[in-house]
Design a protein around this motif. Structure first.
Motif, PDB file in Angstrom:
ATOM      1  N   ARG A  19      -9.393 -31.601   9.496  1.00 29.76           N
ATOM      2  CA  ARG A  19      -8.181 -32.363   9.842  1.00 29.76           C
ATOM      3  C   ARG A  19      -7.856 -32.206  11.326  1.00 29.76           C
ATOM      4  N   ASN A  31       0.626 -20.249   9.502  1.00 28.42           N
ATOM      5  CA  ASN A  31       0.116 -20.980   8.325  1.00 28.42           C
ATOM      6  C   ASN A  31      -0.872 -22.095   8.673  1.00 28.42           C
ATOM      7  N   TYR A  32      -0.837 -22.565   9.913  1.00 26.07           N
ATOM      8  CA  TYR A  32      -1.820 -23.546  10.398  1.00 26.07           C
ATOM      9  C   TYR A  32      -2.234 -23.150  11.813  1.00 26.07           C
ATOM     10  N   GLU A  80       9.462 -27.070  15.656  1.00 29.37           N
ATOM     11  CA  GLU A  80       9.442 -27.315  14.216  1.00 29.37           C
ATOM     12  C   GLU A  80       9.736 -25.983  13.568  1.00 29.37           C
ATOM     13  N   ARG A 111       4.391 -23.362   3.427  1.00 32.86           N
ATOM     14  CA  ARG A 111       4.383 -24.551   4.291  1.00 32.86           C
ATOM     15  C   ARG A 111       5.837 -24.920   4.565  1.00 32.86           C
ATOM     16  N   ALA A 161       5.367 -33.904   3.174  1.00 32.07           N
ATOM     17  CA  ALA A 161       4.136 -33.547   3.895  1.00 32.07           C
ATOM     18  C   ALA A 161       4.275 -34.030   5.328  1.00 32.07           C
ATOM     19  N   GLY A 174       1.587 -34.833   7.243  1.00 30.55           N
ATOM     20  CA  GLY A 174       0.584 -35.865   7.507  1.00 30.55           C
ATOM     21  C   GLY A 174       0.868 -37.163   6.808  1.00 30.55           C
ATOM     22  N   PHE A 225       7.370 -36.860  12.803  1.00 28.73           N
ATOM     23  CA  PHE A 225       7.687 -35.654  12.029  1.00 28.73           C
ATOM     24  C   PHE A 225       8.744 -34.884  12.797  1.00 28.73           C
TER      25      PHE A 225
HETATM   26  O1  G3H Z   1       4.251 -25.571   7.773  1.00 28.97           O
HETATM   27  C1  G3H Z   1       4.488 -26.581   8.439  1.00 28.97           C
HETATM   28  C2  G3H Z   1       3.532 -27.665   8.521  1.00 28.97           C
HETATM   29  O2  G3H Z   1       3.917 -28.572   9.530  1.00 28.97           O
HETATM   30  C3  G3H Z   1       3.351 -28.371   7.216  1.00 28.97           C
HETATM   31  O3  G3H Z   1       2.301 -29.240   7.310  1.00 28.97           O
HETATM   32  O4  G3H Z   1       2.827 -30.773   5.427  1.00 28.97           O
HETATM   33  O5  G3H Z   1       0.562 -30.740   6.438  1.00 28.97           O
HETATM   34  O6  G3H Z   1       1.351 -28.824   5.053  1.00 28.97           O
HETATM   35  P1  G3H Z   1       1.728 -29.923   5.982  1.00 28.97           P
END
Ligand code: G3H
Length: 497
Positions: A117, A170-171, A265, A298, A451, A453, A459
């Motif tokens: 991704r 987490n990302y 965010e 998330r 989500a 994405g 966002f």
């Molecule tokens: O944890 C925060 C992320 O922006 C969530 O992304 O909706 O793709 O899991 P996601």
């Protein structure tokens, strides 16, 4: 083993990684490292450099020099390098995903998905940047009252300078490139401070940019304890923009950082509002996906279900049947529920469960924990006086509040300190639109779980969920400024004869 194959330059010894400055992999003069603890084993998995303030100063100094030349590099060339970095990332997805599994316990398949991704995000960003930044605007003066047709304004987008990017655990790859790629295509330099849990995947990702051939100094990555270099980075005079994703630390960063554009965010308490006419099978499937994927860690996870009383029993039954089927175990085995990121996070989640239980909520599954691994729990009959009604667990526990009216559900959603996303399930699109209008959140999903994405969608959060809008086009624009060049003609009455 630290850094094997194409990543061998990153190694500073067994399981220890260098940081990236001036286009080179380096060891910190501090001679100190920071431990990256594997959430599954609770043992030290990796070590990263504890960078010093002098090293932070050095990356900003080289960023400044590199950015000047980068801003003059043709847009198509910037895009070309980003496409190369995207290709490198995808080519090396396996070792990067392996690091994600080890340092943040991301399930194996999700870890690969995150890297792929991210490659797609970088490529899309390159293309979008060429389109967005390749065009300017031409404005004539005589559209404003009392003005003659003698001023021609050429407005174009220019970079801000150096963007400080701080992604969350987490990302650590995807939410890093969602900041780095827009910054670079727009002509900025980047200083990246990865989270400690996630630093090694982040360093591997940075190496893909190195392999792609970005100029030295343009992108740097410093590691270390936020408590030691965090404020120094975020208040550094060379920072021209901050893009941060994480918890409420973002609020204190915003207060201290001063006059720089910011993209923040932060948390979310995303509500799932379920009406009487909803397709309950669809809702249950989305609650599982939205509430429990990556063990609820998330910001866009469903964090409270607000269901109309008349369908609550049925919905809880359907969700419970699915919770029972969730696999619980280790990320290497691709379990759906894996250990949460730290012991303190697990303790916090446990505190929320105990608080709800003590105050009379129903735990639909027995609470079970081994180390950082917490079995999923649906918590029914939650009341507003319970912490779980308002706080963000970032774990595999999900409260259900039974409401008498839709208005009560909307009220709960809007009373939250957070306003990131929310979702509504109903087959009545008119009702959905009215409810969406009343919900004070950055995004409302109709008949699907929240989500971020696809990654080009806007966002953003309201209230404590953040400032600035993300999504590829918005991020590119946020990391630029408008520059106007005004051509002043001698006078409107000038004649050519
Ligand atoms: O944890 C925060 C992320 O922006 C969530 O992304 O909706 O793709 O899991 P996601």
């Amino acid at each position: 083993m630290a850094g094997t194959g194409v990543f061998e330059d990153l190694a500073a010894g067994e399981d220890t990684f260098k940081f990236y400055s001036e286009g080179k992999w380096q060891e910190s003069a501090s001679k100190k490292t920071v431990n990256v603890v594997n959430p599954s084993t609770q043992k030290v998995q990796y070590k990263v450099q504890a960078c010093t303030q002098d090293e932070v100063n050095a990356v900003f100094a080289s960023a400044k020099v590199a950015q000047k030349a980068w801003a003059k590099t043709p847009l198509w060339k910037r895009a070309e390098l980003l496409h190369k970095a995207a290709a490198m990332l995808k080519e090396h997805k396996t070792p990067i995903a392996a690091a994600l599994v080890k340092e943040i316990a991301k399930p194996a398949k999700d870890a690969v998905t995150e890297v792929v991704r991210s490659g797609d995000l970088i490529s899309y960003c390159a293309e979008e940047g060429v389109r967005l930044l390749g065009e300017g605007k031409f404005i004539m003066s005589d559209s404003f009252p009392g003005t003659d047709r003698n001023k021609l304004c050429l407005a174009s987008k220019i970079p801000l300078g150096t963007v400080l990017c701080i992604p969350p655990f987490n990302y650590p790859v995807n939410l890093a490139v969602s900041k780095i790629a827009p910054a670079l295509i727009a002509g900025n330099a980047v200083v990246l401070k990865p989270p400690t849990q996630g630093a090694v995947s982040g360093l591997h990702m940075v190496h893909c940019f190195h392999l792609a051939g970005f100029p030295p100094g343009l992108l740097s990555c410093v590691t270390g304890k936020g408590s030691e270099i965090g404020d120094f980075l975020t208040t550094h005079p060379s920072v021209n923009c901050i893009s941060f994703t994480g918890g409420d630390t973002g609020i204190s960063i915003a207060r201290k950082a001063g006059m720089v554009p910011m993209q923040m965010e932060l948390g979310g308490k995303d509500a799932c509002i379920v009406l009487e006419d909803a397709d309950l099978d669809l809702v249950a499937a989305n609650i599982i996906k939205g509430g429990f994927s990556y063990s609820g860690q998330r910001c866009t996870a469903i964090k409270v279900v607000l269901v109309l009383e008349s369908v609550a029993d049925k919905l809880v039954e359907l969700v419970n049947a699915k919770v029972a089927k969730l696999s619980v175990g280790m990320p290497e085995d691709d379990a759906q529920i894996t250990p949460v990121v730290t012991e303190s996070s697990a303790n916090f989640i446990e505190g929320l469960v105990k608080d709800a239980e003590t105050k009379g909520a129903t735990l639909c599954q027995a609470y079970k924990r081994e180390g950082n691994l917490i079995w999923p729990v649906l918590i029914d009959h939650v009341k507003p006086e319970m912490r779980i009604a308002w706080e963000e667990p970032f774990g595999p526990i999900l409260p259900v509040i039974r409401v008498k009216t839709v208005e009560e559900a909307i009220h709960h959603c809007n009373a939250s300190q957070f306003g990131l996303q929310g979702c509504i399930f109903t087959q009545d699109i008119n009702k959905a639109m009215f409810i969406s209008d009343a919900m004070e959140t950055g995004t409302v999903q109709i008949n699907s779980a929240p989500a971020r994405g696809p990654d080009h969608f806007p966002f953003q959060g309201i209230r404590d969920s953040g400032i600035g809008t993300q999504g590829i086009p918005n991020s590119i624009l946020l990391m630029t400024k408008t520059k106007s060049t005004v051509i002043n003609l001698p006078s409107a009455s000038y004649t050519m004869g």
